[in-house]
Write a protein that holds these residues in place. Structure first.
Motif, PDB file in Angstrom:
ATOM      1  N   PHE A  84     -37.582  96.809  -8.871  1.00  0.00           N
ATOM      2  CA  PHE A  84     -38.080  96.312  -7.917  1.00  0.00           C
ATOM      3  C   PHE A  84     -38.230  94.818  -7.900  1.00  0.00           C
ATOM      4  O   PHE A  84     -39.056  94.231  -9.077  1.00  0.00           O
ATOM      5  N   GLN A  85     -38.089  93.546  -6.653  1.00  0.00           N
ATOM      6  CA  GLN A  85     -38.364  92.718  -6.236  1.00  0.00           C
ATOM      7  C   GLN A  85     -39.524  92.471  -6.832  1.00  0.00           C
ATOM      8  O   GLN A  85     -39.870  91.510  -7.483  1.00  0.00           O
ATOM      9  N   ASP A  86     -39.935  93.150  -6.481  1.00  0.00           N
ATOM     10  CA  ASP A  86     -41.968  92.892  -7.398  1.00  0.00           C
ATOM     11  C   ASP A  86     -41.904  94.406  -7.943  1.00  0.00           C
ATOM     12  O   ASP A  86     -42.337  95.059  -8.169  1.00  0.00           O
ATOM     13  N   PRO A  87     -42.091  93.798  -9.540  1.00  0.00           N
ATOM     14  CA  PRO A  87     -42.507  95.230 -10.006  1.00  0.00           C
ATOM     15  C   PRO A  87     -44.115  96.269 -10.185  1.00  0.00           C
ATOM     16  O   PRO A  87     -43.575  96.680 -10.859  1.00  0.00           O
ATOM     17  N   ASP A  88     -44.583  95.182  -9.149  1.00  0.00           N
ATOM     18  CA  ASP A  88     -45.937  96.107  -8.949  1.00  0.00           C
ATOM     19  C   ASP A  88     -45.906  96.591  -7.920  1.00  0.00           C
ATOM     20  O   ASP A  88     -46.754  97.285  -7.484  1.00  0.00           O
TER      21      ASP A  88
ATOM     22  N   ASN B 244     -44.157  94.212   3.429  1.00  0.00           N
ATOM     23  CA  ASN B 244     -43.405  93.565   3.059  1.00  0.00           C
ATOM     24  C   ASN B 244     -41.749  94.082   2.452  1.00  0.00           C
ATOM     25  O   ASN B 244     -42.413  94.126   1.323  1.00  0.00           O
ATOM     26  N   ALA B 245     -41.026  94.969   3.218  1.00  0.00           N
ATOM     27  CA  ALA B 245     -39.691  96.044   2.956  1.00  0.00           C
ATOM     28  C   ALA B 245     -39.349  94.767   1.683  1.00  0.00           C
ATOM     29  O   ALA B 245     -38.269  95.716   0.434  1.00  0.00           O
TER      30      ALA B 245
ATOM     31  N   VAL C 260     -33.659  94.542  -7.713  1.00  0.00           N
ATOM     32  CA  VAL C 260     -32.713  93.593  -8.498  1.00  0.00           C
ATOM     33  C   VAL C 260     -31.560  93.730  -8.068  1.00  0.00           C
ATOM     34  O   VAL C 260     -30.725  92.194  -7.689  1.00  0.00           O
ATOM     35  N   SER C 261     -30.587  94.382  -8.768  1.00  0.00           N
ATOM     36  CA  SER C 261     -29.329  94.430  -8.395  1.00  0.00           C
ATOM     37  C   SER C 261     -29.240  94.201  -6.911  1.00  0.00           C
ATOM     38  O   SER C 261     -28.190  93.021  -6.711  1.00  0.00           O
ATOM     39  N   ASP C 262     -29.814  94.978  -6.046  1.00  0.00           N
ATOM     40  CA  ASP C 262     -29.305  94.502  -4.944  1.00  0.00           C
ATOM     41  C   ASP C 262     -29.562  93.282  -4.082  1.00  0.00           C
ATOM     42  O   ASP C 262     -28.846  92.771  -3.367  1.00  0.00           O
ATOM     43  N   ALA C 263     -30.534  92.455  -4.194  1.00  0.00           N
ATOM     44  CA  ALA C 263     -30.610  90.962  -4.458  1.00  0.00           C
ATOM     45  C   ALA C 263     -30.169  90.118  -4.960  1.00  0.00           C
ATOM     46  O   ALA C 263     -29.772  89.011  -4.550  1.00  0.00           O
ATOM     47  N   ALA C 264     -29.603  90.966  -6.321  1.00  0.00           N
ATOM     48  CA  ALA C 264     -28.244  89.392  -6.775  1.00  0.00           C
ATOM     49  C   ALA C 264     -27.031  89.568  -6.120  1.00  0.00           C
ATOM     50  O   ALA C 264     -26.612  89.006  -6.061  1.00  0.00           O
ATOM     51  N   ALA C 265     -27.106  90.766  -6.231  1.00  0.00           N
ATOM     52  CA  ALA C 265     -24.990  90.982  -5.087  1.00  0.00           C
ATOM     53  C   ALA C 265     -25.918  90.483  -4.272  1.00  0.00           C
ATOM     54  O   ALA C 265     -24.682  89.535  -3.460  1.00  0.00           O
ATOM     55  N   THR C 266     -26.889  90.213  -3.394  1.00  0.00           N
ATOM     56  CA  THR C 266     -26.727  89.751  -2.106  1.00  0.00           C
ATOM     57  C   THR C 266     -26.601  87.731  -2.213  1.00  0.00           C
ATOM     58  O   THR C 266     -26.203  87.397  -1.695  1.00  0.00           O
ATOM     59  N   ALA C 267     -27.429  87.426  -2.950  1.00  0.00           N
ATOM     60  CA  ALA C 267     -27.335  86.038  -4.112  1.00  0.00           C
ATOM     61  C   ALA C 267     -26.173  85.992  -4.308  1.00  0.00           C
ATOM     62  O   ALA C 267     -25.335  84.632  -4.236  1.00  0.00           O
ATOM     63  N   ASP C 268     -25.438  86.467  -4.566  1.00  0.00           N
ATOM     64  CA  ASP C 268     -24.173  86.364  -5.725  1.00  0.00           C
ATOM     65  C   ASP C 268     -22.928  86.732  -4.628  1.00  0.00           C
ATOM     66  O   ASP C 268     -22.016  86.229  -4.709  1.00  0.00           O
TER      67      ASP C 268
END
Length: 673
Positions: free
Chosen positions: A288-292, A348-349, A355-363
Motif C-alpha cells: 500500500f501507499q501507506d504501509p500502516d 483518505n483513499a 504502490v504498483s497502481d501509483a507507479a503505473a499512474t506516475a509512469d
C-alpha cells in the motif's frame, strides 16, 4: 401389611438386581472380540464398504456400562488410497440406571484419531451419499412394519449424552478438480447432547488448511452454547466466542435454515490487525501507499434483515482512522443483490492505493510503448459489470482520492443486468461545488457511456495543483458538460466522444503566459522596434469564457472571449482528444495603455482597435504536456501591411490637404470620406 411391604420391596429389589447381575455376567463372560467377524459381516450387508476391526473390543461396567474399540477403518470400493474413515480408538459409556426407565443416558463418547476423507466426483456426488446399499422397495410390508416399529420405539426412547470428546482427528475434503482442504481437530468437546431441543455446549480447538489459505495452517477456536430446533429448522449460537487466527468475535446469532434463510442476532469484532490476518490465512498483503493501513479494523453488527437476506443493520465499521455507520449486506440471496448504505467521517483513499497502481499512474506517458500498452488495455470489466446487482448510498464528511479533496461527498448509484447508473455524485470541491450524473451500458462488448457534470466556482488552480503538481491557470471556474461516448479503451472513448462543454474562469491568472508582453511585442514590431521592458510571466484574468462542441473526439470553439486588466480577447480553436493536442488562435486588443511599462508600446489611434494575433498550441496530457504561445507571424504580417497602408494613406492625406486646402476636403466629401 408388613409382610406385603416386604414382599413388594423384595420384588423391586429383584427387578433391579437381576438385570444388574445379568449385565455383570454378560460383561464378564462374553468377549466381544468373538463377534468381530459377525460385526464386519453385518456392516458389509448393509453398506457398500468394508469394515475392518483392527484393534480389540472390550467392556467396562461401573460407574457406566461401557464399550471400547481399538483401531478400525471403513473403506469404500472406490477408495484407492486412504479409506473413507478410520480411527485409533472409541469409547462409549452408558449410565445404567436410566436404562430402567427407558432412557439412554451416555456418560461420555470419546473418539481419538478419527480420519474422515470426504470427496466429490465430477457429477457433484459426495462419497458420503454412497455408503448405504439400496433401500428396500416401498411395498415391502415387512420392511415397512419394522421401520414403523423402529420409529415408534425410537420416539419413546429419550437420548441424552453427557459429553462427546473428539481428539487428534481430521476431516479432509477433496473436490473433483483435485483441490483439497482439511479441518484438523485438536480437541472437540460437546456437552449436554440431547434430542429435546435443550442447549448443548461446544468447544473446539482446530486448524484449517486449504488452497484458499495458501495451504497454510490457520488456527480456529469456538466456544458456544447451541440450541437446535429440528421442527422449526433453526439453530441458535448463544454466548458465542470464536477466533480465526488473530480475529476474535463474540455474539448471539440465530439462523432459520428452512427456505427462505433468515438470520438475526449480534456480532462484535474488536479491533484487529487485518494485515496480520491476511498473512495468517496465506494471503499476500499488497504494498500500500501507506504501509500502516488496515492495522485497525473493527465491526459491531446487528443482523436484522428480512427472510432470504443477510443484512447488517445497524453496522459500525472502523477502518483505521475512518468510522462508517449504516447498513450493508445481500438484500436478496437469489439475485445476490448487494445493498450498501454507509455514512463515514474522513477517508483518505489514496493511502489504500497500491504502490504498483501509483507507479503505473506516475509512469503514465513516459514512453510511447508504455502509452500504447496502457491505451489498448480494457478499462471496464464487462463480464463482472453484467453480473452486478446493487444499490449504493455512500456519504463522507471528507474524502481524499487521486490527491483531490472532496468535502461533504455524497454518492448514490445502482446497477443490474449490465446497466450501471450513477444517480448523483455531489461534493464541495475547492470552495466550489461538484455535481455529476453518469451511466454505463455494458450489455454489449462496446459499452455506451454518458455523463453530465457541473463545476461551480471551483478554485481550479488548487485542484489542478493537488492532482498533477502544476496548473496552467487558476481562478474561480464554472464548467458544464454533457457528453456521450462508446468503447472500452481510452483511444476508443476519446475518438467517439461527442457533446457540448462550456467553461468560465473569473478572477484568475494565466500562468507562464504574458499576453501584455505579446501585445507590446506586436506594437513594437510594427514600428520595427523591440519591446524593452521586463514583463511579468503571468496574465491576470478578469473573465474568460468559451464553449466547445465535441464531435468524434474533436472539440471546436468559435467564441473564446476574455477580459484582462488592459486587454480584450476574442478567439477560436480546437481540442483533439485522440492526439491530446490543442490549437487556439486569439486576437488581443488593448483597452488600456502599456506605455507606462514600455515606451515602445505607446498606443495611438492607429493601433487602438487592432486585435493583435496570438496563437497557443501544444499537448495537454501526461508529462509530455507542453504549451507554446506567441505572436502569429502570418497574421502579424497581414496586420503590419494593413497598418503600413493606413499610415501611408494618412501621410498622403496630410500632404494633399496642405497643398489643396478646402478643395481637398471637398474632394473627399464627394467620396464620402
Amino acid at each position: 401389611m408388613k409382610t406385603l411391604l416386604k414382599l413388594l420391596s423384595g420384588l423391586i429389589a429383584l427387578v433391579i438386581i437381576v438385570p444388574v447381575i445379568a449385565i455383570i455376567v454378560i460383561t464378564q463372560v462374553i468377549d466381544p472380540n468373538d463377534y468381530k467377524s459377525e460385526i464386519q459381516a453385518l456392516a458389509a450387508k448393509h453398506t457398500r464398504g468394508q469394515l475392518t476391526l483392527e484393534g480389540d473390543l472390550g467392556w467396562s461396567f461401573f460407574p457406566t456400562l461401557g464399550f471400547t474399540s481399538g483401531a478400525l477403518q471403513f473403506r469404500l470400493p472406490e477408495d484407492k488410497q486412504a479409506p473413507f474413515a478410520k480411527l485409533q480408538s472409541a469409547t462409549v459409556g452408558v449410565q445404567l440406571m436410566p436404562l430402567f426407565r427407558g432412557a439412554v443416558a451416555a456418560d461420555t463418547i470419546a473418539i481419538d484419531g478419527l480420519q474422515l476423507n470426504l470427496a466429490v466426483d465430477k457429477q457433484g456426488n459426495g462419497n458420503w451419499t454412497r455408503i448405504s446399499r439400496e433401500t428396500a422397495p416401498a411395498n415391502d410390508k415387512g420392511s415397512s412394519q419394522a421401520s414403523t416399529a423402529g420409529e415408534a420405539s425410537g420416539a419413546a426412547l429419550a437420548v441424552a449424552i453427557n459429553r462427546v470428546l473428539v481428539n487428534n482427528s481430521a476431516f479432509n475434503y477433496r473436490d473433483a478438480d483435485g483441490s483439497s482442504q482439511s479441518l484438523a481437530i485438536n480437541a472437540l468437546a460437546i456437552n449436554d447432547v440431547n434430542l429435546a431441543g435443550d442447549p448443548l455446549h461446544i468447544t473446539l480447538d482446530a486448524s484449517v488448511q486449504s488452497p484458499a489459505t495458501g495451504n497454510q495452517v490457520v488456527p480456529v477456536k469456538l466456544d458456544s452454547r447451541i440450541t437446535l430446533d429440528m421442527k422449526q429448522g433453526s439453530v441458535r449460537l448463544s454466548e458465542l466466542k470464536a477466533n480465526l487466527a488473530n480475529l476474535a468475535a463474540k455474539g448471539d446469532i440465530q439462523l432459520h435454515t428452512t427456505s427462505p434463510l433468515e438470520i438475526s442476532g449480534t456480532l462484535d469484532i474488536p479491533a484487529f490487525d487485518a494485515q496480520a490476518l491476511m498473512k495468517a490465512v496465506g494471503q499476500t498483503v499488497p504494498a500500500f501507499q501507506d504501509p500502516d493501513v488496515l492495522r485497525k479494523v473493527a465491526m459491531n453488527i446487528t443482523f436484522s434483515g428480512p427472510p432470504n437476506s443477510v443484512i447488517m443493520n445497524p453496522l459500525t465499521l472502523v477502518l483505521d482512522d475512518t468510522t462508517f455507520k449504516g447498513q450493508l449486506g445481500i438484500s436478496n440471496l437469489d439475485t445476490k443483490h448487494l445493498l450498501v448504505e454507509l455514512k463515514g467521517d474522513t477517508l483518505n483513499a489514496d493511502r489504500y492505493q497500491t504502490v504498483s497502481d501509483a507507479a503505473a499512474t506516475a509512469d503514465k506517458g513516459n514512453t510511447a510503448a508504455a502509452n500504447q500498452a496502457d491505451a489498448n488495455a480494457a478499462l471496464l470489466p464487462l463480464a463482472t459489470l453484467r453480473e452486478q446487482r446493487f444499490a449504493l448510498k455512500l456519504s463522507l464528511d471528507k474524502l481524499v482520492t487521486n490527491k483531490l479533496t472532496l468535502n461533504n461527498a455524497d454518492v448514490a448509484a445502482h446497477g443490474a443486468d449490465g446497466v450501471i447508473i450513477l444517480d448523483h455524485l455531489t461534493a464541495n470541491l475547492y470552495e466550489g461545488k461538484l455535481k455529476t450524473t453518469a451511466s454505463i451500458d455494458a450489455r454489449t462488448d462496446t459499452p455506451l457511456i454518458s455523463a453530465k457534470q457541473t463545476l461551480s466556482d471551483v478554485r481550479i488552480g488548487k485542484l489542478l495543483t493537488d492532482m498533477q503538481g502544476t496548473t496552467p491557470f487558476s481562478g474561480l471556474t464554472t464548467m458544464e458538460l454533457d457528453i456521450k461516448t462508446r468503447g472500452n479503451t481510452m483511444p476508443a472513448i476519446k475518438r467517439n466522444l461527442s457533446g457540448p462543454m462550456t467553461i468560465l474562469v473569473r478572477e484568475g491568472t494565466l500562468h507562464g503566459v504574458s499576453l501584455e508582453r505579446y501585445t507590446c511585442q506586436a506594437i513594437a514590431a510594427t514600428r520595427k522596434q523591440q519591446a524593452a521592458a521586463q514583463w511579468p510571466n503571468d496574465s491576470s484574468i478578469e473573465r474568460v469564457s468559451m464553449s466547445l462542441l465535441f464531435k468524434d473526439g474533436v472539440g471546436v470553439t468559435n467564441d473564446i472571449k476574455g477580459k484582462l486588466q488592459q486587454i480584450r480577447m476574442i478567439g477560436e480553436g480546437a481540442v483533439e482528444l485522440p492526439t491530446d493536442k490543442f490549437d487556439m488562435r486569439m486576437g488581443i486588443a488593448l483597452t488600456g495603455d502599456l506605455s507606462g511599462t514600455d515606451a515602445n508600446c505607446t498606443v495611438n489611434e492607429a493601433y487602438r482597435d487592432i486585435a493583435w494575433p496570438v496563437r497557443c498550441q501544444g499537448t495537454y496530457a501526461g508529462e509530455a504536456a507542453k504549451t507554446s504561445c506567441g505572436l502569429d507571424s502570418k497574421r502579424m504580417g497581414e496586420i503590419i501591411e494593413k497598418i503600413a497602408r493606413k499610415e501611408a494613406g494618412r501621410a498622403l492625406d496630410k500632404k494633399a490637404e496642405e497643398k489643396l486646402g478646402d478643395d481637398w476636403k471637398a474632394i473627399k466629401g464627394l467620396f464620402g470620406q
